[in-house]
Write a protein that holds these residues in place. Structure first.
Motif, PDB file in Angstrom:
ATOM      1  N   ARG A  14       1.809  -1.086  -4.136  1.00 24.56           N
ATOM      2  CA  ARG A  14       2.085  -1.252  -5.566  1.00 24.56           C
ATOM      3  C   ARG A  14       2.712  -2.602  -5.900  1.00 24.56           C
ATOM      4  O   ARG A  14       2.501  -3.147  -6.991  1.00 24.56           O
ATOM      5  N   GLU A  15       3.479  -3.174  -4.982  1.00 24.75           N
ATOM      6  CA  GLU A  15       4.151  -4.451  -5.255  1.00 24.75           C
ATOM      7  C   GLU A  15       3.351  -5.666  -4.779  1.00 24.75           C
ATOM      8  O   GLU A  15       3.876  -6.778  -4.749  1.00 24.75           O
ATOM      9  N   ASP A  16       2.116  -5.457  -4.416  1.00 29.10           N
ATOM     10  CA  ASP A  16       1.230  -6.551  -4.011  1.00 29.10           C
ATOM     11  C   ASP A  16       1.103  -7.537  -5.170  1.00 29.10           C
ATOM     12  O   ASP A  16       0.920  -7.136  -6.322  1.00 29.10           O
ATOM     13  N   ARG A  17       1.192  -8.832  -4.876  1.00 32.11           N
ATOM     14  CA  ARG A  17       1.152  -9.832  -5.933  1.00 32.11           C
ATOM     15  C   ARG A  17      -0.260 -10.167  -6.409  1.00 32.11           C
ATOM     16  O   ARG A  17      -0.421 -10.893  -7.390  1.00 32.11           O
ATOM     17  N   HIS A  18      -1.277  -9.677  -5.733  1.00 34.68           N
ATOM     18  CA  HIS A  18      -2.643  -9.915  -6.212  1.00 34.68           C
ATOM     19  C   HIS A  18      -2.931  -8.931  -7.346  1.00 34.68           C
ATOM     20  O   HIS A  18      -2.796  -7.722  -7.180  1.00 34.68           O
ATOM     21  N   GLN A  19      -3.340  -9.457  -8.473  1.00 34.70           N
ATOM     22  CA  GLN A  19      -3.501  -8.633  -9.658  1.00 34.70           C
ATOM     23  C   GLN A  19      -4.527  -7.523  -9.470  1.00 34.70           C
ATOM     24  O   GLN A  19      -4.355  -6.403  -9.992  1.00 34.70           O
ATOM     25  N   ASP A  20      -5.609  -7.793  -8.747  1.00 33.54           N
ATOM     26  CA  ASP A  20      -6.624  -6.760  -8.505  1.00 33.54           C
ATOM     27  C   ASP A  20      -6.042  -5.623  -7.678  1.00 33.54           C
ATOM     28  O   ASP A  20      -6.297  -4.436  -7.939  1.00 33.54           O
ATOM     29  N   HIS A  21      -5.255  -5.978  -6.659  1.00 37.31           N
ATOM     30  CA  HIS A  21      -4.653  -4.971  -5.789  1.00 37.31           C
ATOM     31  C   HIS A  21      -3.703  -4.079  -6.581  1.00 37.31           C
ATOM     32  O   HIS A  21      -3.695  -2.851  -6.419  1.00 37.31           O
ATOM     33  N   ARG A  22      -2.882  -4.682  -7.422  1.00 38.95           N
ATOM     34  CA  ARG A  22      -1.894  -3.906  -8.190  1.00 38.95           C
ATOM     35  C   ARG A  22      -2.573  -2.924  -9.131  1.00 38.95           C
ATOM     36  O   ARG A  22      -2.124  -1.781  -9.289  1.00 38.95           O
ATOM     37  N   LEU A  23      -3.656  -3.355  -9.766  1.00 34.92           N
ATOM     38  CA  LEU A  23      -4.337  -2.450 -10.690  1.00 34.92           C
ATOM     39  C   LEU A  23      -4.894  -1.238  -9.951  1.00 34.92           C
ATOM     40  O   LEU A  23      -4.766  -0.105 -10.423  1.00 34.92           O
ATOM     41  N   VAL A  24      -5.518  -1.479  -8.801  1.00 33.62           N
ATOM     42  CA  VAL A  24      -6.053  -0.358  -8.030  1.00 33.62           C
ATOM     43  C   VAL A  24      -4.937   0.605  -7.630  1.00 33.62           C
ATOM     44  O   VAL A  24      -5.090   1.827  -7.715  1.00 33.62           O
ATOM     45  N   SER A  25      -3.798   0.067  -7.216  1.00 31.12           N
ATOM     46  CA  SER A  25      -2.671   0.926  -6.859  1.00 31.12           C
ATOM     47  C   SER A  25      -2.187   1.728  -8.065  1.00 31.12           C
ATOM     48  O   SER A  25      -1.969   2.946  -7.972  1.00 31.12           O
TER      49      SER A  25
END
Length: 215
Positions: A114-125
């Motif tokens: 959830r705290e990943d700084r990549h915007q795509d990763h955060r949305l998926v989380s």
């Protein structure tokens, strides 16, 4: 350190959902764990979903999913959203999650930290938690330029043979990424060694478990 074994005498692990923003995310974040689950729980079925898989990347994602879990792969869902722009298509991505939810009811979900700084990763989380409320969710990590590795609270130890198999399959599957400096055997082995130290093991993959219901 407390060690838990999945369903030692109770309901077996049947259905695993793997979510990745990009074609290689699932394999980088939890590839060794998936190899282990497919071997130890042969009855388990896997649903593989990738949201920014276009052209060559779609072909790589499809082939890699099959390479990692073989005949246990129930379905591969690939969408061609633009890499780096996922949050700007949030409603459409949410609709994809609802499609997955109707098609597959998992026991276990792997998704991005959830705290990943990549915007795509955060949305998926975020959409994982928005969509799946009755499942165990484990968030995996992806090393990157942003330096956003956190302090995980869950680990899956793996021996050298399992890690080497993960790395071999990963690097063979994603030839399109070979020119990127971070995409290397050295990177994947180094992170697994670091997390292994934290798990009192030789190598490990690390996860963030935010909610866990016991017994």
């Amino acid at each position: 350190m407390l060690h838990l074994v999945c369903h030692p005498g109770g309901r077996p692990l049947r259905r695993v959902l793997c979510l990745g923003a990009h074609a290689d995310d699932i394999e980088i974040g939890c590839g060794a764990t998936l190899l282990h689950l497919a071997r130890v729980y042969p009855q388990t079925r896997f649903y593989w979903a990738v949201f920014t898989a276009r052209g060559e990347r779609a072909a790589e994602a499809s082939a890699s999913a099959k390479a990692f879990v073989g005949d246990a792969l129930e379905a591969t869902a690939l969408w061609d959203f633009q890499d780096g722009f996922l949050p700007y298509a949030g409603a459409e991505v949410k609709a994809c999650f609802e499609q997955i939810k109707r098609a597959f009811v998992p026991d276990l979900v792997f998704t991005h930290y959830r705290e990943d700084r990549h915007q795509d990763h955060r949305l998926v989380s975020d959409l994982t938690w928005n969509t799946f409320r009755d499942q165990l969710v484990l968030e995996y990590e992806i090393p990157k330029f942003d330096g956003d590795l956190g302090r995980p609270n869950g680990y899956v130890a793996c021996d050298e043979a399992l890690l080497e198999r993960k790395i071999r399959l990963l690097t063979a599957a994603f030839a399109s990424q070979a020119g990127k400096g971070w995409f290397s055997e050295e990177t994947f082995r180094a992170l697994a060694r670091l997390r292994g130290i934290e798990a009192n093991a030789r190598y490990a993959e690390a996860f963030y478990c935010r909610k866990l219901a016991l017994f």
